[in-house]
Design a protein around this motif. Structure first.
Motif, PDB file in Angstrom:
ATOM      1  N   GLY A 125     -13.999  36.122 -10.537  1.00  0.00           N
ATOM      2  CA  GLY A 125     -13.814  37.559 -10.519  1.00  0.00           C
ATOM      3  C   GLY A 125     -15.094  38.347 -10.360  1.00  0.00           C
ATOM      4  N   LEU A 126     -15.010  39.629 -10.665  1.00  0.00           N
ATOM      5  CA  LEU A 126     -16.133  40.559 -10.620  1.00  0.00           C
ATOM      6  C   LEU A 126     -16.592  40.815 -12.045  1.00  0.00           C
ATOM      7  CD1 LEU A 126     -17.937  42.716  -9.141  1.00  0.00           C
ATOM      8  CD2 LEU A 126     -16.038  44.336  -9.496  1.00  0.00           C
ATOM      9  N   TYR A 127     -17.920  40.714 -12.258  1.00  0.00           N
ATOM     10  CA  TYR A 127     -18.495  40.850 -13.601  1.00  0.00           C
ATOM     11  C   TYR A 127     -19.622  41.882 -13.581  1.00  0.00           C
ATOM     12  CZ  TYR A 127     -16.116  36.413 -14.522  1.00  0.00           C
ATOM     13  OH  TYR A 127     -15.186  35.419 -14.652  1.00  0.00           O
ATOM     14  N   TYR A 147     -24.102  43.642 -10.785  1.00  0.00           N
ATOM     15  CA  TYR A 147     -22.765  43.070 -10.804  1.00  0.00           C
ATOM     16  C   TYR A 147     -22.789  41.720 -10.081  1.00  0.00           C
ATOM     17  CZ  TYR A 147     -21.600  47.893 -11.967  1.00  0.00           C
ATOM     18  OH  TYR A 147     -21.551  49.125 -12.571  1.00  0.00           O
ATOM     19  N   GLN A 148     -21.808  40.902 -10.391  1.00  0.00           N
ATOM     20  CA  GLN A 148     -21.767  39.571  -9.792  1.00  0.00           C
ATOM     21  C   GLN A 148     -20.322  39.177  -9.475  1.00  0.00           C
ATOM     22  OE1 GLN A 148     -23.267  35.932 -12.009  1.00  0.00           O
ATOM     23  NE2 GLN A 148     -24.941  36.217 -10.559  1.00  0.00           N
ATOM     24  N   GLN A 197     -15.871  46.555  -3.685  1.00  0.00           N
ATOM     25  CA  GLN A 197     -15.704  47.948  -3.273  1.00  0.00           C
ATOM     26  C   GLN A 197     -14.431  48.558  -3.860  1.00  0.00           C
ATOM     27  OE1 GLN A 197     -15.849  47.458   0.992  1.00  0.00           O
ATOM     28  NE2 GLN A 197     -18.068  47.829   1.095  1.00  0.00           N
ATOM     29  N   GLN A 198     -13.403  47.739  -3.990  1.00  0.00           N
ATOM     30  CA  GLN A 198     -12.145  48.205  -4.558  1.00  0.00           C
ATOM     31  C   GLN A 198     -12.330  48.687  -5.992  1.00  0.00           C
ATOM     32  OE1 GLN A 198      -9.015  45.229  -4.377  1.00  0.00           O
ATOM     33  NE2 GLN A 198      -7.894  46.158  -6.077  1.00  0.00           N
ATOM     34  N   HIS A 199     -13.202  48.018  -6.746  1.00  0.00           N
ATOM     35  CA  HIS A 199     -13.360  48.326  -8.165  1.00  0.00           C
ATOM     36  C   HIS A 199     -14.596  49.167  -8.467  1.00  0.00           C
ATOM     37  CE1 HIS A 199     -10.078  45.844  -9.753  1.00  0.00           C
ATOM     38  NE2 HIS A 199     -10.319  45.063  -8.720  1.00  0.00           N
ATOM     39  N   ILE A 246     -14.695  42.326 -15.213  1.00  0.00           N
ATOM     40  CA  ILE A 246     -14.047  43.568 -14.781  1.00  0.00           C
ATOM     41  C   ILE A 246     -12.646  43.290 -14.253  1.00  0.00           C
ATOM     42  CG2 ILE A 246     -14.135  45.479 -13.122  1.00  0.00           C
ATOM     43  CD1 ILE A 246     -17.202  45.296 -13.256  1.00  0.00           C
ATOM     44  N   ALA A 247     -12.553  42.379 -13.301  1.00  0.00           N
ATOM     45  CA  ALA A 247     -11.249  42.074 -12.707  1.00  0.00           C
ATOM     46  C   ALA A 247     -11.348  40.800 -11.889  1.00  0.00           C
ATOM     47  CB  ALA A 247     -10.778  43.233 -11.822  1.00  0.00           C
ATOM     48  N   GLY A 248     -10.205  40.186 -11.668  1.00  0.00           N
ATOM     49  CA  GLY A 248     -10.118  39.008 -10.810  1.00  0.00           C
ATOM     50  C   GLY A 248      -8.866  39.084  -9.962  1.00  0.00           C
ATOM     51  N   GLU A 249      -8.700  38.121  -9.080  1.00  0.00           N
ATOM     52  CA  GLU A 249      -7.538  38.080  -8.202  1.00  0.00           C
ATOM     53  C   GLU A 249      -6.715  36.834  -8.536  1.00  0.00           C
ATOM     54  OE1 GLU A 249      -8.062  39.402  -4.019  1.00  0.00           O
ATOM     55  OE2 GLU A 249     -10.202  39.208  -4.428  1.00  0.00           O
ATOM     56  N   ASP A 250      -5.466  37.041  -8.851  1.00  0.00           N
ATOM     57  CA  ASP A 250      -4.589  35.915  -9.152  1.00  0.00           C
ATOM     58  C   ASP A 250      -4.315  35.098  -7.895  1.00  0.00           C
ATOM     59  OD1 ASP A 250      -4.412  36.733 -11.780  1.00  0.00           O
ATOM     60  OD2 ASP A 250      -2.615  37.954 -11.434  1.00  0.00           O
ATOM     61  N   ASN A 251      -4.368  33.776  -8.054  1.00  0.00           N
ATOM     62  CA  ASN A 251      -4.027  32.862  -6.963  1.00  0.00           C
ATOM     63  C   ASN A 251      -4.756  33.219  -5.662  1.00  0.00           C
ATOM     64  OD1 ASN A 251      -2.151  31.406  -8.589  1.00  0.00           O
ATOM     65  ND2 ASN A 251      -0.681  33.077  -8.302  1.00  0.00           N
TER      66      ASN A 251
END
Length: 681
Positions: free
Chosen positions: A126-128, A135-136, A174-176, A73-78
């Motif tokens: 990230g979030l999957y 979700y994980q 929670q953000q996503h 779904i998404a990840g956080e850079d650095n």
């Protein structure tokens, strides 16, 4: 996680570029091609060994690389997460040097290519979304945090190691996904990377959420979660520095990962008592509208553990009884040996009981989809532990020693070519020795080993018998130069022998800087060839300390203060007993009654014959000294957050009887810091 007594780890900053050995008169000089920590370049022999592995495993199989990215779904850079005192406790950007490309990958010559494959897979963050409602979050910590949607909110599985990482991971979800009430938290087992972040989750809940929150854990969870960390935690913590590469740079010649994930995150640890315990008889629950079927698996990967199945999702959470690596029957940090046959049987039980599973997810690594794939994965893991057990016992009964069996035993081709059975975390050799230890203990029945001399004395005598340190060092140097001439199959054994020779020199003459330098260089090569991440970190940490000495920063009990607040009182007294200095206590006879005013519990501590015993007391129990104290203040006193003299003679502690006796008693308790030598005497 394998049993990580992980409480005791705390990563510190890398030492300065040109740090000197604190234990020797002459510094170990860096070689021209050394990295900033002194790690030398891989030799031609090491490169030859690593390249030879490329033809033995199916590196062109890309399925894991598809699965690890599935549902992203998404990840956080650095991603960088800060802990107490603004220290960095998690830094995914430190692993940006790890890439995987092409059929064989692009493993640097200083990393075993099979391990490089594993750490590349473990680099995905990230979030999957695993399927609708599950979700994980991966790589916010060593373990995974899983979120299961329920009728009225979320169920959190394994809230990571630290408060800070748990907050960061849950906030990102929670953000996503939107913010939903937390209805339950599940601790799959009693290792801290699966419960230590509980305070982070709790800090994000409303009062109503906390009042109705279910905490579900296996029977024995609380006892097992605290026991080893208090009794053997100091020694385990020191060894864990090696196992997880505490002082190593994150680089191609340093720490690349742990095999389970990147490594532990050590911030603020917490613990909470479960509201619901799962055992053999309690195996089905409906948690906020979601049916769960539990499998109680004590004594497998952890002393207290369970797996569970979600029938409506056809999803199986294997916790850590199955992983994308061979796991530990014995862990290098030190722990009780695990039961291989029982572990294998639990995997088989789960395979049968949850045979309709279309999704597997675990406490580490990435999921598996499809019944056939899941069944194959579990069969291979099941049979690996069973094979190790049965064949070790067979050879043991033929009279072979653990070292001999470890050299003799190989997995059948059907098991050894599966990447999920490779020794990225646990290893075949050490698991063999664990099985032997479980049945036979440390003694091989050779009378020469019945009462051997300790290591330092043995080293001095060996070196003298071999003609002195200089001659042994010279011979080891010649052997090292000739390793490049050997076949790939011979290289590892030769480096191991050189390490054994030089280790004797260092223990006989710890000031011998040339022997230290060559031993460190030898450890570099053994680390670069290791498929096991903990083996790599052990070798390279040994090399690091030979070059830089031992850090003077040890373990602080204040780091686990929130865990200690949840620890049963009698565990404190057990820990106090093992830290009594028996020599200094000789001739002392004291009785101390401790009245915990906030718990309405009283204990009598008895010191005699240089041992401490404790038992439950009451108002009529007589003692030379009685202290009236709250549990939090008692913890502050034990961990050093409250000064001994100020507390004893202050107003927050009421003492009846002799204050001098109490002061004498407490001063007889050693406070080990975990800064003892390992690679030098």
């Amino acid at each position: 996680m394998r049993n990580i007594s992980v409480i005791t780890y705390r990563f510190c900053k890398v030492l300065s570029l040109i740090a000197l050995l604190s234990a020797c008169s002459d510094p170990v000089q860096y070689e021209v091609d050394a990295d900033e920590q002194g790690h030398t370049a891989p030799t031609a022999a090491t490169i030859k060994v690593n390249e030879s592995l490329l033809t033995t495993l199916p590196f062109n199989d890309r399925k894991d690389f598809d699965d690890v990215k599935r549902g992203f779904i998404a990840g956080e850079d650095n991603l960088v997460i800060k802990g107490p005192n603004d220290t960095t406790i998690w830094d995914m950007s430190a692993y940006n040097f790890i890439k995987y490309q092409g059929e064989y990958g692009n493993a640097p010559s200083s990393v075993n290519p099979s391990l490089w494959r594993q750490v590349s897979l473990n680099n995905n963050h990230g979030l999957y979304k695993l399927q609708d409602g599950i979700y994980q979050l991966r790589n916010y910590d060593l373990a995974n945090m899983t979120i299961i949607e329920s009728d009225n909110g979320w169920i959190i599985v394994d809230p990571l190691t630290a408060k800070e990482t748990a907050i960061k991971a849950l906030s990102f979800a929670q953000q996503h996904l939107g913010k939903k009430p937390i209805k339950a938290i599940i601790f799959t087992h009693s290792h801290i990377d699966h419960f230590g972040g509980i305070d982070g989750v709790l800090s994000m809940l409303s009062k109503d959420e906390k009042n109705t929150l279910q905490i579900i854990a296996p029977k024995g969870f609380l006892e097992e979660a605290v026991s080893e960390n208090l009794i053997a935690g100091i020694a385990m913590g020191r060894r864990s520095e090696f196992m997880y590469g505490k002082h190593l740079a994150r680089s191609e010649r340093g720490h690349v990962g742990s095999g389970l994930g990147k490594g532990p995150a050590f911030g603020t640890f917490g613990l909470i008592e479960p509201t619901t315990l799962i055992d053999y008889t309690t195996n089905e629950l409906n948690i906020d509208g979601v049916p769960f079927v539990f499998q109680y698996t004590p004594g497998s990967e952890a002393p207290a553990e369970f797996t569970f199945y979600l029938p409506e999702h056809k999803a199986f959470c294997g916790a850590e009884i199955v992983s994308k690596t061979m796991h530990n029957l014995y862990t290098l940090r030190g722990a009780k040996v695990r039961n291989a046959t029982q572990w294998s049987a639990f995997i088989d039980q789960a395979r049968d009981k949850f045979s309709t599973a279309e999704l597997y997810f675990g406490s580490h690594h990435w999921p598996v989809w499809g019944q056939e794939n899941i069944q194959s994965f579990m069969i291979q893991q099941r049979d690996t532990y069973k094979y190790i057990h049965d064949q070790t016992v067979r050879l043991m009964n033929e009279g072979h020693t653990p070292n001999e069996i470890a050299e003799m035993l190989v997995l059948p081709q059907s098991l050894q070519t599966s990447f999920s059975n490779r020794g990225y975390y646990g290893t075949l050799k050490h698991n063999v020795k664990a099985v032997y230890q479980a049945y036979m203990g440390w003694f091989t029945a050779n009378p020469a080993m019945l009462d051997p001399l300790p290591e330092e004395e043995t080293a001095k005598r060996y070196i003298a018998a071999m003609g002195g340190a200089e001659l042994v060092y010279k011979n080891a140097s010649i052997l090292f130069e000739k390793v490049n001439e050997l076949n790939a199959e011979e290289v590892n054994a030769e480096y191991r022998w050189i390490a054994q020779l030089l280790n004797q020199v260092v223990f006989a003459q710890p000031e011998h800087s040339q022997a230290k330098a060559l031993l460190a260089k030898t450890y570099d090569q053994l680390g670069y060839m290791a498929e096991s991440a903990p083996w790599r970190d052990f070798y390279l940490s040994g090399a690091y300390e030979l070059r830089h000495g031992v850090s003077d920063k040890g373990r602080s009990l204040s780091e686990i203060k929130n865990v200690l607040l949840q620890t049963p009182v009698h565990k404190f007294f057990e820990n106090m007993a093992v830290n009594l200095n028996g020599i200094r206590a000789e001739g002392e006879s004291l009785t101390i009654k401790v009245n915990f005013t906030d718990l309405q519990q009283q204990y009598l501590l008895i010191l005699e014959n240089s041992v401490i015993r404790h038992k439950i007391a009451n108002e009529t129990t007589q003692a030379g000294t009685t202290i009236n104290i709250t549990k939090p203040l008692f913890i502050d006193l034990i961990v050093g957050d409250a000064g001994l003299k100020d507390t004893l003679f202050g107003e927050d502690l009421n003492i009846e009887g002799s204050k001098l006796d109490l002061l004498t008693f407490l001063r007889l308790i050693d406070k080990p810091q975990g800064t003892f030598n390992i690679v030098t005497p």
